[in-house]
Motif scaffolding. Sequence first.
Motif, mmCIF file in Angstrom:
data_model
loop_
_atom_site.group_PDB
_atom_site.id
_atom_site.type_symbol
_atom_site.label_atom_id
_atom_site.label_comp_id
_atom_site.label_asym_id
_atom_site.label_seq_id
_atom_site.Cartn_x
_atom_site.Cartn_y
_atom_site.Cartn_z
ATOM 1 N N CYS A 103 3.854 -14.233 19.189
ATOM 2 C CA CYS A 103 3.395 -14.463 17.811
ATOM 3 C C CYS A 103 3.660 -15.944 17.516
ATOM 4 O O CYS A 103 4.698 -16.312 16.958
ATOM 5 C CB CYS A 103 4.135 -13.559 16.836
ATOM 6 N N CYS A 126 7.616 -17.000 20.836
ATOM 7 C CA CYS A 126 7.333 -17.268 19.420
ATOM 8 C C CYS A 126 7.665 -18.747 19.204
ATOM 9 O O CYS A 126 8.760 -19.101 18.758
ATOM 10 C CB CYS A 126 8.168 -16.366 18.518
ATOM 11 N N CYS A 149 11.152 -19.970 22.935
ATOM 12 C CA CYS A 149 11.111 -20.220 21.485
ATOM 13 C C CYS A 149 11.482 -21.688 21.282
ATOM 14 O O CYS A 149 12.632 -22.025 20.948
ATOM 15 C CB CYS A 149 12.071 -19.291 20.753
#
Length: 360
Positions: A103, A126, A149
């Motif tokens: 995402c 993410c 991340c």
Amino acid sequence: MKNVINKIIVTLFVITLVTTVFNILPKSLANSNGDYTYDVRDDGTIEITKYNGSASNLNIPSTIDGKQVSYIGSDSFRGNKYLNSVTIPDSVKTIDLYAFYNCTSLETVSIPESVTSIGEGAFANCTALNTINLPSKIKTISYGLFASCSNLTKIEIPEGVTSIDGYAFYTCTSLKEINIPEKVASIGEAAFYYCAALESIEIPKSVDDIGSYAFDGCRSLESIKIPSSVTSIGSGVFMRCTSLTEIKVDINNEKYADEINDDVKYGECVNENPIWIYWQQGIENAPELVQKCIKSVVEFSERPVIKLDAKSVEKYIQLPNDIRQKYTSGKMSDAALSDLIRFSLLEHFGGTWIDATVLL
């Protein structure tokens, strides 16, 4: 009598038809509400299996169709490009593996104290994530949980955590601050691999095992202390920690008090500006013509030549688990894998990549 038999046959046919149609109906038709597809679990609570919406700031409901939401299912929000922030309700107990994987617009996640388990890779890739709280009841930072991340700068690990699994913070390149609680017993393979901004980290006295490449590529790390509790340190733990000037070992550490060998610290050293040559199956298994090409590069090059295959390349780079799975399942070609290896080697070490079929 004949009419009775015909009626029975027709009735049986209708029952069979209805049963068949019911069985082949997609679950999503029977278990959907708005943007959510769900299953009803054995305990009567809801597991969200798919979010189909495009909200930017999402408050996940605590109930759907009158039933409590207790479970965020695997891959349920995977790849959603719209999500910017997510608030998870306090009815939820489990966030399953890869739930929010990839995402890439997700910046903020609020997780309630009710959550006791967060699965493998739940927030991996993410890339915009910068704010997340972890509930106090979780015991493990699971495999690849925050891998890639790249915008995450700090995180508080709950005091009850006992293990940080492999690749947990893999290539979190902006991570500067992290605490390791006193109950953590193991730090997994490549757990902090290429956390290039990580300036300091304290290993608690509870840790007894540090996996291979755990801090590989932590270029801002200047010093580190190994406590007396540590009995196992894998290969290349501090490889490419270019700012590391001191490794302090507790005097009471029976295994490592005298010295930390070079293999533990640095793994195999990489000469400056090397030439890389890769043949997946191994140089000795390459066709004769390819072997002659490689030999010519070695003979005529004035720079060191590093010859690699599928096994030896792991001394230098660690590919993400999902990449390995795609390759072994046939979803990724040899050429595509070779490209990824080439990009990673050149990014981390520099040098020159020469194709194995080039003849000098």
